[in-house]
Scaffold this active site. Structure first.
Site, PDB file in Angstrom:
ATOM      1  N   LYS A  68      13.784  41.955  21.500  1.00 46.24           N
ATOM      2  CA  LYS A  68      13.421  40.836  20.609  1.00 46.24           C
ATOM      3  C   LYS A  68      13.070  41.283  19.189  1.00 46.24           C
ATOM      4  O   LYS A  68      13.343  40.572  18.226  1.00 46.24           O
ATOM      5  CB  LYS A  68      12.277  40.021  21.208  1.00 46.24           C
ATOM      6  CG  LYS A  68      12.691  39.216  22.441  1.00 46.24           C
ATOM      7  CD  LYS A  68      11.558  38.355  22.949  1.00 46.24           C
ATOM      8  CE  LYS A  68      11.931  37.685  24.265  1.00 46.24           C
ATOM      9  NZ  LYS A  68      10.876  36.804  24.757  1.00 46.24           N
ATOM     10  N   ASP A 104      10.236  30.627  22.121  1.00 41.54           N
ATOM     11  CA  ASP A 104       9.252  30.881  23.186  1.00 41.54           C
ATOM     12  C   ASP A 104       7.981  30.043  23.003  1.00 41.54           C
ATOM     13  O   ASP A 104       7.465  29.458  23.958  1.00 41.54           O
ATOM     14  CB  ASP A 104       8.854  32.362  23.222  1.00 41.54           C
ATOM     15  CG  ASP A 104       9.953  33.234  23.798  1.00 41.54           C
ATOM     16  OD1 ASP A 104      10.701  32.765  24.674  1.00 41.54           O
ATOM     17  OD2 ASP A 104      10.064  34.397  23.368  1.00 41.54           O
TER      18      ASP A 104
END
Ligand code: ATR
Length: 273
Positions: A68, A104
């Site tokens: 990420k 997220d």
């Protein structure tokens, strides 16, 4: 007939990822012609993997552990929430550029507020952990206007750094050590990786009142040790399966401009654990 637009989820390892099943259901529901597969990137060749994907006509990718941060560095343009998170879980390949987003945090907030029906506005919220998972959800949590957000971490300096980064967003934000927690919170969110090793963050039971809502960002077939601990002390608990579905729905929306219904996909996924 033209080929379906191609999407992937990139990680290492990746075999366990449930994203292909989730996106297949979203596509079915909305009538979108897409393909979505798992893509294992070598640990030292994430960027190369993305370049090959783009060259072969890929339209976008979800990014998971451990890439990420690399995806954040690779993106040409970033959404404000990806910028704040310092991490990217969604890439969109545009004409000549790569856009990076992070869904997220909004996934967590939607699962709490819309799916579980627990308001965050005006509430006392405790966030455990100060790693990537915690950083990724702070901005969307603050956007819900809680009365106060308390950040706690085993290494307190990391919580203090995060509190400093996000102060000035209009919500009272405090960093503390585990030993300095006495009072009960309305909402407690576990963003530590402790559950991965069947461990518990060293939180005192006094943070759970019998009206507390406790969320573990991890999920498994059984309640995590943290959920078991919190429910023993009277809290209502929820695991991170809904966050997984909601973050996927937000990526799908970015790519396809359509919002799938998440509840049926969540119910189905639960039966698969
Ligand atoms: P992630 O990207 O999953 O957040 P990370 O950046 O390695 O992973 O962060 C892990 C977080 O879990 C950290 O906040 C870590 O605390 P430290 O900063 O003190 O290391 C926290 N953590 C991991 N195991 C823990 C445990 N057993 N008890 C409490 N906190 C724990």
């Amino acid at each position: 007939m033209s080929l379906p637009d191609r999407y992937v989820v990139i990680g290492n390892p990746i075999a366990h990822s449930k994203s292909p099943q989730i996106h297949a259901r979203f596509a079915e529901q909305t009538g979108q012609q897409i393909s979505y597969e798992r893509l294992l990137a070598p640990i030292d060749a994430f960027e190369e993997t993305v370049k090959i994907l783009i060259a072969s006509g890929g339209r976008g990718a979800n990014i998971t552990v451990p890439f990420k941060q690399e995806a954040f560095r690779l993106a040409d343009d970033l959404s404000p929430r990806a910028q704040a998170a310092g991490a990217v879980n969604t890439l969109q390949f545009r004409e000549g550029s790569v856009f990076g987003d992070n869904t997220d945090g909004v996934g967590l907030v939607r699962d709490i507020v819309a799916a579980a029906g627990v308001a965050l506005r005006g509430r006392q919220v405790l966030l455990l952990g100060a790693g990537g998972a915690a950083r990724g959800v702070i901005l969307p949590l603050l956007a819900e206007s809680p009365a106060r957000l308390v950040l706690v971490n085993r290494t307190p300096e990391r919580a203090a750094e995060l509190a400093a980064q996000f102060s000035g967003e209009g919500v009272l934000i405090e960093a503390r050590g585990y030993a300095d927690l006495g009072e009960a919170f309305d909402v407690v969110i576990n963003a530590t990786s402790a559950s991965l090793s069947s461990d518990l963050p060293p939180v005192l039971p006094s943070v759970f009142g019998n009206r507390s809502f406790v969320y573990d960002m991890m999920y498994a077939a059984e309640p995590t040790p943290f959920m078991a601990f919190a429910s023993y002390y009277g809290a209502t608990v929820r695991d991170g399966l809904g966050m997984l579905v909601e973050q996927a729905a937000e990526s799908f929306y970015l790519w396809r401009g359509m919002r799938p219904q998440t509840a049926p996909v969540y119910d189905w996924l639960r039966t698969q654990l």
